[in-house]
Design a protein around this motif. Structure first.
Motif, PDB file in Angstrom:
ATOM      1  N   UNK A   4       0.832  -1.207   0.000  1.00  0.00           N
ATOM      2  CA  UNK A   4       0.000   0.000   0.000  1.00  0.00           C
ATOM      3  C   UNK A   4       0.862   1.250   0.000  1.00  0.00           C
ATOM      4  N   UNK A   5       1.917   1.237   0.797  1.00  0.00           N
ATOM      5  CA  UNK A   5       2.836   2.375   0.820  1.00  0.00           C
ATOM      6  C   UNK A   5       3.488   2.575  -0.545  1.00  0.00           C
ATOM      7  N   UNK A   6       3.845   1.483  -1.206  1.00  0.00           N
ATOM      8  CA  UNK A   6       4.466   1.585  -2.533  1.00  0.00           C
ATOM      9  C   UNK A   6       3.530   2.227  -3.540  1.00  0.00           C
ATOM     10  N   UNK A   7       2.255   1.830  -3.520  1.00  0.00           N
ATOM     11  CA  UNK A   7       1.277   2.406  -4.434  1.00  0.00           C
ATOM     12  C   UNK A   7       1.128   3.912  -4.196  1.00  0.00           C
ATOM     13  N   UNK A   8       0.945   4.301  -2.945  1.00  0.00           N
ATOM     14  CA  UNK A   8       0.699   5.710  -2.618  1.00  0.00           C
ATOM     15  C   UNK A   8       1.930   6.572  -2.880  1.00  0.00           C
ATOM     16  N   UNK A   9       3.100   6.074  -2.496  1.00  0.00           N
ATOM     17  CA  UNK A   9       4.329   6.842  -2.706  1.00  0.00           C
ATOM     18  C   UNK A   9       4.619   6.991  -4.196  1.00  0.00           C
ATOM     19  N   UNK A  10       4.379   5.927  -4.972  1.00  0.00           N
ATOM     20  CA  UNK A  10       4.596   6.002  -6.423  1.00  0.00           C
ATOM     21  C   UNK A  10       3.765   7.115  -7.047  1.00  0.00           C
ATOM     22  N   UNK A  11       2.542   7.292  -6.572  1.00  0.00           N
ATOM     23  CA  UNK A  11       1.662   8.305  -7.157  1.00  0.00           C
ATOM     24  C   UNK A  11       1.953   9.709  -6.641  1.00  0.00           C
ATOM     25  N   UNK A  12       2.221   9.839  -5.356  1.00  0.00           N
ATOM     26  CA  UNK A  12       2.314  11.175  -4.757  1.00  0.00           C
ATOM     27  C   UNK A  12       3.736  11.723  -4.684  1.00  0.00           C
ATOM     28  N   UNK A  13       4.755  10.883  -4.763  1.00  0.00           N
ATOM     29  CA  UNK A  13       6.128  11.382  -4.659  1.00  0.00           C
ATOM     30  C   UNK A  13       6.503  12.196  -5.896  1.00  0.00           C
ATOM     31  N   UNK A  14       7.379  13.199  -5.754  1.00  0.00           N
ATOM     32  CA  UNK A  14       7.783  14.014  -6.915  1.00  0.00           C
ATOM     33  C   UNK A  14       8.489  13.190  -7.992  1.00  0.00           C
ATOM     34  N   UNK A  15       9.396  12.309  -7.578  1.00  0.00           N
ATOM     35  CA  UNK A  15      10.102  11.428  -8.522  1.00  0.00           C
ATOM     36  C   UNK A  15       9.422  10.059  -8.478  1.00  0.00           C
ATOM     37  N   UNK A  16       8.450   9.867  -9.351  1.00  0.00           N
ATOM     38  CA  UNK A  16       7.563   8.708  -9.256  1.00  0.00           C
ATOM     39  C   UNK A  16       8.311   7.385  -9.457  1.00  0.00           C
ATOM     40  N   UNK A  17       9.103   7.302 -10.516  1.00  0.00           N
ATOM     41  CA  UNK A  17       9.789   6.041 -10.804  1.00  0.00           C
ATOM     42  C   UNK A  17      10.816   5.712  -9.735  1.00  0.00           C
ATOM     43  N   UNK A  18      11.612   6.705  -9.326  1.00  0.00           N
ATOM     44  CA  UNK A  18      12.617   6.480  -8.282  1.00  0.00           C
ATOM     45  C   UNK A  18      11.949   6.055  -6.981  1.00  0.00           C
ATOM     46  N   UNK A  19      10.856   6.715  -6.628  1.00  0.00           N
ATOM     47  CA  UNK A  19      10.133   6.367  -5.393  1.00  0.00           C
ATOM     48  C   UNK A  19       9.605   4.947  -5.462  1.00  0.00           C
ATOM     49  N   UNK A  20       9.088   4.561  -6.636  1.00  0.00           N
ATOM     50  CA  UNK A  20       8.585   3.194  -6.798  1.00  0.00           C
ATOM     51  C   UNK A  20       9.701   2.169  -6.613  1.00  0.00           C
ATOM     52  N   UNK A  21      10.839   2.422  -7.234  1.00  0.00           N
ATOM     53  CA  UNK A  21      11.958   1.481  -7.142  1.00  0.00           C
ATOM     54  C   UNK A  21      12.442   1.333  -5.703  1.00  0.00           C
ATOM     55  N   UNK A  22      12.570   2.449  -4.986  1.00  0.00           N
ATOM     56  CA  UNK A  22      13.023   2.398  -3.595  1.00  0.00           C
ATOM     57  C   UNK A  22      12.019   1.668  -2.710  1.00  0.00           C
ATOM     58  N   UNK A  23      10.738   1.916  -2.933  1.00  0.00           N
ATOM     59  CA  UNK A  23       9.701   1.257  -2.127  1.00  0.00           C
ATOM     60  C   UNK A  23       9.676  -0.248  -2.376  1.00  0.00           C
ATOM     61  N   UNK A  24       9.791  -0.640  -3.627  1.00  0.00           N
ATOM     62  CA  UNK A  24       9.780  -2.073  -3.937  1.00  0.00           C
ATOM     63  C   UNK A  24      11.011  -2.755  -3.357  1.00  0.00           C
ATOM     64  N   UNK A  25      12.159  -2.088  -3.407  1.00  0.00           N
ATOM     65  CA  UNK A  25      13.372  -2.660  -2.810  1.00  0.00           C
ATOM     66  C   UNK A  25      13.194  -2.830  -1.302  1.00  0.00           C
ATOM     67  N   UNK A  26      12.637  -1.820  -0.645  1.00  0.00           N
ATOM     68  CA  UNK A  26      12.387  -1.922   0.793  1.00  0.00           C
ATOM     69  C   UNK A  26      11.366  -3.011   1.095  1.00  0.00           C
ATOM     70  N   UNK A  27      10.363  -3.128   0.235  1.00  0.00           N
ATOM     71  CA  UNK A  27       9.346  -4.172   0.420  1.00  0.00           C
ATOM     72  C   UNK A  27       9.965  -5.552   0.326  1.00  0.00           C
ATOM     73  N   UNK A  28      10.848  -5.735  -0.639  1.00  0.00           N
ATOM     74  CA  UNK A  28      11.517  -7.037  -0.800  1.00  0.00           C
ATOM     75  C   UNK A  28      12.276  -7.411   0.468  1.00  0.00           C
ATOM     76  N   UNK A  29      13.030  -6.464   1.006  1.00  0.00           N
ATOM     77  CA  UNK A  29      13.823  -6.738   2.208  1.00  0.00           C
ATOM     78  C   UNK A  29      12.925  -7.067   3.398  1.00  0.00           C
ATOM     79  N   UNK A  30      11.927  -6.227   3.651  1.00  0.00           N
ATOM     80  CA  UNK A  30      11.063  -6.422   4.810  1.00  0.00           C
ATOM     81  C   UNK A  30      10.225  -7.697   4.693  1.00  0.00           C
ATOM     82  N   UNK A  31       9.738  -7.975   3.491  1.00  0.00           N
ATOM     83  CA  UNK A  31       8.910  -9.171   3.288  1.00  0.00           C
ATOM     84  C   UNK A  31       9.740 -10.437   3.433  1.00  0.00           C
TER      85      UNK A  31
END
Length: 330
Positions: A87-114
């Motif tokens: 959910x955080x990845x979806x919201x950050x991807x849409x609302x962050x200024x750098x959409x693609x970079x934010x998506x990549x960072x969120x997915x990387x963090x998701x991989x680690x935490x999951x």
């Protein structure tokens, strides 16, 4: 009365024949599909942000379905961590200024935490166990026999190794939240978020409809009989035709004549690519279900099975559609 009864019997027989050819309950499927279209259109008309939240809701439902599906094979995925991080990845991807970079960072963090969460086993109650028992009771024995996880002690519960749980969790991240983020990315560029949403959601849906009807009425040459007996070459052609026509309709009604004239090739590429990739997505989902030993991903959508049964082609098509829209500059 006799003629009326005969007509009713003929109608039921025709409907049963259609259901058999398509492999689903068509009245339920049409009603559910129409309701989904209304919900999607309403969200886009209200505000694009509402559509983003709708994507997030469907993603969470898909995560729950896949959690239960994997649990039937004894695989554990950390549902709570997946839902929060996705959910955080979806919201950050849409609302962050750098959409693609934010998506990549969120997915990387998701991989680690999951992956870290998947290596531990936290009991979240009996709801998953109840859902697993219900799914196993409704799954035919033939599907379980063909499963890679078929074991004699299935009724006593199968428990896979931690590395298997991590692998299943990593697959979940790549399959649902990552691909769902590519449904959000087209809303952030080009200046036509509603048109991009229509292309991302409705082209794969039109591809499914085209494949369904062409396959049911003209399908003679099996595309992959072992994976999905109902898929045919004719159905694949129908998928490409329907999605191409849909792409032309969306582009023609969205862009001005000059841009439309210079970008005439975009609907062709989108339509053909969506037809092929969407069909491949359906086959991948069929392989996953066959490997686990289940018939449907879930039961939330009447006539369609689960949410993932409905959105598998949408998810897999999303990265390709995003790339075409971005590089075409529309």
């Amino acid at each position: 009365m006799t003629h009326s009864g005969d007509r009713h019997a003929d109608a039921e027989e025709a409907l049963e024949s259609i259901n058999k050819r398509t492999g689903r309950n068509m009245p339920q499927a049409v009603a559910t599909g129409a309701l989904l279209v209304v919900v999607i259109l309403a969200s886009l008309l209200i505000r694009v942000d509402v559509f983003v939240v709708l994507i997030m809701v469907f993603m969470i439902l898909g995560l729950w379905e896949l959690r239960v599906d994997f649990a039937t094979a004894g695989l554990h995925t950390p549902l709570l961590t997946l839902c929060l991080c996705s959910s955080a990845s979806i919201l950050v991807t849409y609302y962050a200024p750098s959409h693609l970079l934010a998506m990549m960072l969120c997915i990387m963090a998701t991989v680690v935490l999951v992956c870290l969460s998947a290596s531990t086993r936290i009991n979240m109650g009996t709801r998953v166990s109840v859902a697993v028992a219900r799914k196993l009771s409704s799954t035919d024995s033939h599907a379980r026999v063909e499963s890679s996880y078929n074991k004699a002690d299935v009724d006593e519960g199968i428990h896979q190794s931690r590395i298997s749980n991590v692998g299943a969790s990593l697959f979940t991240v790549l399959y649902i939240p990552l691909l769902a983020c590519f449904l959000v990315l087209p809303l952030t560029f080009g200046g036509h978020p509603i048109a991009h949403a229509f292309i991302s959601i409705f082209l794969p849906a039109l591809s499914d409809i085209g494949g369904l009807f062409f396959g049911a009425w003209f399908g003679k040459h099996k595309l992959s009989p072992r994976i999905s007996p109902k898929k045919s070459v004719e159905g694949l052609l129908g998928s490409m035709v329907f999605s191409t026509l849909g792409a032309f309709a969306i582009v023609a009604t969205t862009y001005d004549s000059a841009q439309w004239a210079s970008s005439w090739w975009v609907p062709v590429v989108l339509g053909v690519m969506t037809g092929i990739v969407g069909t491949f997505g359906d086959l991948c989902a069929s392989m996953l279900k066959r490997d686990i030993g289940i018939k449907d991903m879930g039961h939330l959508l009447r006539g369609h099975g689960g949410v993932l049964d409905r959105v598998d082609s949408i998810l897999l098509s999303a990265p390709f559609i995003t790339l075409v829209l971005y590089f075409a500059g529309i």
